[in-house]
Scaffold this motif. Structure first.
Motif, PDB file in Angstrom:
ATOM      1  N   PHE A 230       0.813  -1.220   0.000  1.00 46.92           N
ATOM      2  CA  PHE A 230       0.000   0.000   0.000  1.00 46.92           C
ATOM      3  C   PHE A 230       0.847   1.272   0.000  1.00 46.92           C
ATOM      4  CE2 PHE A 230      -2.856  -3.031   2.420  1.00 46.92           C
ATOM      5  CZ  PHE A 230      -3.650  -3.312   1.314  1.00 46.92           C
TER       6      PHE A 230
ATOM      7  N   PHE B 124      -2.273   3.362  -3.871  1.00 47.89           N
ATOM      8  CA  PHE B 124      -3.086   3.634  -2.690  1.00 47.89           C
ATOM      9  C   PHE B 124      -2.699   4.937  -2.004  1.00 47.89           C
ATOM     10  CE2 PHE B 124      -3.616  -0.866  -3.384  1.00 47.89           C
ATOM     11  CZ  PHE B 124      -4.934  -1.108  -3.029  1.00 47.89           C
TER      12      PHE B 124
ATOM     13  N   ALA C  39      -8.095  -0.447   2.967  1.00 48.16           N
ATOM     14  CA  ALA C  39      -7.311  -0.691   1.762  1.00 48.16           C
ATOM     15  C   ALA C  39      -7.239  -2.193   1.547  1.00 48.16           C
ATOM     16  CB  ALA C  39      -5.916  -0.094   1.899  1.00 48.16           C
TER      17      ALA C  39
ATOM     18  N   ASN D 207      -8.294  -3.959  -6.502  1.00 47.55           N
ATOM     19  CA  ASN D 207      -7.768  -2.949  -5.590  1.00 47.55           C
ATOM     20  C   ASN D 207      -8.916  -2.067  -5.110  1.00 47.55           C
ATOM     21  OD1 ASN D 207      -5.082  -3.760  -5.925  1.00 47.55           O
ATOM     22  ND2 ASN D 207      -4.811  -2.464  -7.732  1.00 47.55           N
TER      23      ASN D 207
ATOM     24  N   LYS E  34      -9.926   1.047  -2.169  1.00 53.20           N
ATOM     25  CA  LYS E  34      -9.603   1.980  -1.092  1.00 53.20           C
ATOM     26  C   LYS E  34     -10.850   2.782  -0.765  1.00 53.20           C
ATOM     27  CE  LYS E  34      -6.720   5.954   0.207  1.00 53.20           C
ATOM     28  NZ  LYS E  34      -5.691   6.928  -0.254  1.00 53.20           N
TER      29      LYS E  34
END
Length: 711
Positions: free
Chosen positions: A370, A389, A548, A582, A584
C-alpha cells in the motif's frame, strides 16, 4: 511482575471450611491417576455470598514503573462486587489434593470442583494506583449453571518438563455478560471439555509458563462441540435476573471447535519492555503485562457426524434452534501448501498481548503493497501501479485515548484448510441428507496483525481503536507440506471442489492484502433506542476509517494438486489470476453518521448494518486490474451509501445466502450523491478518463447464494 490483588470488604457468611489431612504413601503413576481424594487433603468452602470492595490486576504502562490497574469495582456501598453461590447448603468449592511418589520421583494429583455461582462487578475501569475515573467501561457478570471441574496429575513435581501432566477442564452452561447503557453483550452457553494425558508443564526462564502436549476437545453430542460459545444481545434484566440469559435475547453467531490438537505449545509470560523485544512495541506494553503464544497442529481427518472419531472440525452458524439455527461445519483439515498430503496442518497464534496503556498513538507494521505498490514478493511481478493507494508510514498510526485496555496480535498464521464443509442444525447436528462430498469453504490467514484498545468514552459508551492487517503471500513457492521456511502461505478465501484431493480446484479471492483502521464508540442498542435495529444490534461508529484491500480474483488448482504440465500455485508463470482487485475506501473526517454493525433477526440470520459517507478528498476507488497490468478504475468516489434493512447472511440445510440492500444517498440529500470517474489505465500508464458516473439516489437489491450440487 504482574500483580493480582483483592480488596475484600466483607464475607457475609462462611459456613464451612473443612481441612482433613491423611498420611501419604508411595504410589505408582497408574495409581496416582486413579486417586479420588480418599488420601491427602480435602478442602470445602461453603457460603451464602462473598462481597468485595474491588478486585484489580496491576500493570506498568511503561518502563519507568508508572502503574495502572484494571479494576472490578463497586458502584456504591450498597452495590458491591459479589459472588453468589447457587446453593447455600452445598459446598461452593471442593478441592482434593493428593501427593505421592513413583520411586524417588514426587507426584501430585489435584481435583477442583466448583458448584454453580453468579459473579457480578458493577464497574470495570482503568485506574491509577490511587484514583479511578468517573466513567467506567461497563459492568461485568459471570454465571455458571453446572458444576465446573479442573483436574491435574503430574509425575515429577508441579512444574517440571521431565515429568508428564494429565490435565482436564470441564465447563458447561457458562454465560458471561457485559452491560453498557442498559443493554448486554452475552457470551452464552459456553462449553469446554479439554483434556491432555501426555502433556508437560514447566517454567522457562525466557518463555514463562509452558505447556506442551496433545489436546483433545471432546464433543458431547452431534450438536454440542468440544469448545463452543454463542454471542447474543439482550436488554439488561433487573434484580436477580440481571446476569441471566433472557428468553427474548437475540443471537448473532455460534462458534464450535471439536477434535484433536497435536504437538501443542502454549507460552504465557510477562511482557519484556525493551524496544527491541515484543515485535517493536516493547516500549508500549512496558515491562509488565501479559504475552502469550499458542502453536500446534490440528489432526487431519473428518470427525463422525456425532463428533466422535479422529480429526478436527470448526462450526460457525446461527444461535437459535429449529429453522433459525443452521450453520456450516468444516472438517478434514490438511496443509494449504499441499492439499493432497493428508498430513496434519499447523497453526500459530503469533504473539498475543494483554496490557494497560496510556500512549497517545499505536502503530501497525507498514505494508509496502500500500506504500510502494508491489506485493513485496521478489518472485512476483509488480502489476499494481506504483503507490496507487497513496498511503505512507504515517497512515499506519492510530490515535489512542489514554488509560485504555490494549489487546494486540502479531503474526497469526492459520494455514490449514478443510477438504469438506457440511451444513448443520443446532440441536440436531450435521445435515447428511443431500450433503455434497468434496464441497469446501476454505479461509486461509497469513501474518495477521491487530491492535484493539477499549476505553470509557462516556458514562454510557465504550470507546475503541481498531486496526487489522493481513499479508497476501509470503513469497514462497514450496508445496511439500508444513515446511514453514519454504512453503507457500497466503491470506485467501476460496470455494473448492476437493472430491479428489489430488485434483482439487478452487475459485475465490487469493493473496489478500488488507489494512483496516477505525476509531469511535461501541453502541449496544435495541429497538427502543435505535429504530434501525430489528430487535437488538451492536454498532461501531466510524468518525474516521480507512480500508485498503488488494487481491486476486482467481480460479485453478490448489497447491499440491496441479497437473504435471501446470505452473505451481505461487509460480510467477501461474495463469490462475482472472483480475486483480484494488479497493480503497476512506471515511469522511469526524463524521457523526458513519457506522457499521450487526443485528439479530427473528429468522436466525445475521443482520448487517452500515452507513458510510466517503471522504470529500476523492481518494476512494475500486479498480479491476488485468494480468497484463491494464486496469479499469472507478476513481474519486464520494457520497453516502447504506446497507439497509434486510441486509443479512442466512444459512439453511442446503445453502448460504448473502442478501444486500444497498441504499444510495438515503433521503436524496444534496451532497450525498454517489460520484465517481471512470478511468482506463494502460500497463504502467496514467489514467484515461472515460466519463463521470453520478447516482443521485436509489436502491440496489441483490442475493448471492452458495449451494453445492452433485455433478
Amino acid at each position: 511482575m504482574t500483580k493480582l490483588a483483592l480488596s475484600i470488604s466483607a464475607i457475609t457468611v462462611l459456613n464451612t471450611l473443612c481441612i482433613t489431612a491423611y498420611a501419604m504413601e508411595s504410589i505408582s503413576d497408574q495409581a496416582l491417576s486413579d486417586v479420588t481424594g480418599a488420601d491427602g487433603v480435602a478442602v470445602t468452602v461453603q457460603a451464602d455470598k462473598f462481597t468485595f470492595g474491588s478486585l484489580y490486576w496491576e500493570d506498568q504502562i511503561d518502563n519507568s514503573g508508572t502503574v495502572r490497574r484494571l479494576q472490578l469495582d463497586q458502584a456504591s456501598a450498597a452495590n458491591q462486587v459479589t459472588l453468589t453461590p447457587g446453593s447455600t447448603t452445598n459446598p461452593l468449592i471442593t478441592a482434593k489434593v493428593n501427593a505421592g511418589s513413583s520411586g524417588t520421583t514426587p507426584a501430585l494429583s489435584l481435583n477442583l470442583n466448583i458448584a454453580p455461582f453468579t459473579f457480578y462487578a458493577p464497574r470495570v475501569e482503568v485506574c491509577t494506583a490511587t484514583v479511578c475515573p468517573a466513567n467506567s467501561l461497563g459492568a461485568f457478570g459471570l454465571q455458571t449453571t453446572q458444576n465446573s471441574q479442573i483436574a491435574l496429575a503430574t509425575t515429577n513435581g508441579l512444574f517440571n518438563s521431565a515429568g508428564t501432566a494429565s490435565v482436564t477442564i470441564l465447563l458447561d452452561g457458562v454465560n458471561t455478560f457485559f452491560t453498557s447503557n442498559g443493554n448486554q453483550i452475552v457470551g452464552a452457553d459456553i462449553r469446554a471439555n479439554i483434556s491432555s494425558t501426555n502433556g508437560r508443564i514447566w517454567i522457562d526462564a525466557t518463555d514463562g509458563l509452558r505447556f506442551g502436549g496433545d489436546i483433545a476437545l471432546k464433543a458431547a453430542s452431534a450438536s454440542r462441540a468440544g469448545i463452543q460459545a454463542s454471542l447474543m444481545l439482550q436488554t439488561a434484566q433487573s434484580g436477580s435476573s440481571l446476569n441471566t440469559v433472557s428468553p427474548t435475547a437475540g443471537g448473532l453467531v455460534r462458534l464450535g471447535i471439536s477434535g484433536n490438537v497435536l504437538n501443542t505449545n502454549l507460552y504465557v509470560r510477562g511482557a519484556k519492555g525493551t524496544t527491541a523485544n515484543e515485535d517493536t512495541i516493547g516500549a508500549l506494553v512496558g515491562n509488565q503485562g501479559l504475552a502469550a503464544r499458542l502453536t500446534g497442529q490440528v489432526q487431519s481427518g473428518a470427525l463422525n457426524a456425532d463428533g466422535t472419531g479422529t480429526g478436527f472440525q470448526l462450526e460457525f452458524g446461527g444461535v437459535g434452534t429449529g429453522s433459525s439455527g443452521y450453520g456450516i461445519q468444516m472438517t478434514n483439515f490438511v496443509p494449504f501448501s499441499n492439499v493432497s498430503t493428508g498430513t496434519n496442518p499447523t497453526f500459530d497464534s503469533g504473539n498475543i498481548y494483554l496490557n494497560l496503556i496510556s500512549a497517545s498513538t499505536l502503530t501497525m507494521p507498514v505494508q509496502c503493497v500500500f506504500t510502494v505498490g508491489s506485493d513485496c514478493s521478489p518472485t512476483k511481478a509488480a502489476y499494481t501501479p506504483v503507490n496507487v493507494f497513496n498511503l505512507t508510514a504515517a497512515d499506519f498510526t492510530q490515535p489512542v485515548t489514554a488509560d485504555s485496555v490494549y489487546i494486540g496480535v502479531r503474526g497469526l498464521n492459520i494455514q490449514g484448510v478443510p477438504l469438506q464443509t457440511y451444513f448443520y442444525q443446532n440441536g440436531v447436528g450435521r445435515v447428511t441428507s443431500g450433503a455434497v462430498p468434496g464441497f469446501a469453504l476454505m479461509p486461509v490467514l497469513n501474518n495477521v496483525n491487530a491492535n484493539l484498545t477499549l476505553n470509557a468514552a462516556s458514562a454510557t459508551t465504550l470507546g475503541y481503536t481498531l486496526a487489522v492487517s493481513t499479508q497476501g503471500t509470503n513469497g514462497q513457492t514450496g508445496e511439500v507440506g508444513n515446511n514453514s521456511a519454504t512453503e507457500v502461505k497466503t491470506t485467501s478465501l476460496f470455494l473448492a471442489d476437493t472430491s479428489t484431493p489430488s485434483k482439487a480446484q478452487y475459485i475465490g479471492l487469493r493473496n489478500i492484502n488488507l489494512f483496516l483502521e477505525a476509531n469511535g464508540v461501541i453502541q449496544i442498542n435495541d429497538t427502543s433506542t435505535d429504530a434501525t435495529c430489528a430487535t437488538h444490534c451492536i454498532k461501531l461508529t466510524l468518525p474516521n476509517f480507512l480500508l485498503a484491500l488488494s487481491g486476486d480474483l482467481a480460479a485453478g488448482y490448489l497447491p499440491g494438486a496441479e497437473p504435471a504440465n501446470f505452473a505451481k500455485f505461487s509460480d510467477p508463470a501461474n495463469k490462475d489470476k482472472l483480475y486483480g482487485l484494488n479497493v480503497k475506501l476512506k471515511g469522511a473526517t469526524n463524521s457523526s453518521t458513519n457506522n457499521i454493525g450487526l443485528s439479530t433477526t427473528s429468522t436466525g440470520a445475521l443482520g448487517l448494518n452500515a452507513d458510510l459517507t466517503l471522504n470529500s478528498d476523492a481518494s476512494s476507488f475500486i479498480r479491476l486490474v488485468e494480468p497484463s497490468g491494464s486496469a479499469l478504475g472507478l476513481d474519486g468516489l464520494t457520497g453516502r451509501i447504506q446497507l439497509g434493512s434486510g441486509s443479512q447472511i442466512s444459512v439453511n440445510a442446503t445453502s448460504g445466502t448473502f442478501t444486500n440492500v444497498l441504499n444510495i444517498n438515503p433521503g436524496n440529500v444534496a451532497g450525498g450523491e454517489l460520484l465517481g470517474t471512470l478511468n482506463f489505465y494502460p500497463n504502467g500508464g496514467s489514467a484515461n478518463p472515460v466519463g463521470k458516473i453520478v447516482m443521485t439516489g436509489g436502491q440496489i437489491i441483490s442475493n448471492l447464494t452458495v449451494a453445492p450440487v452433485l455433478r
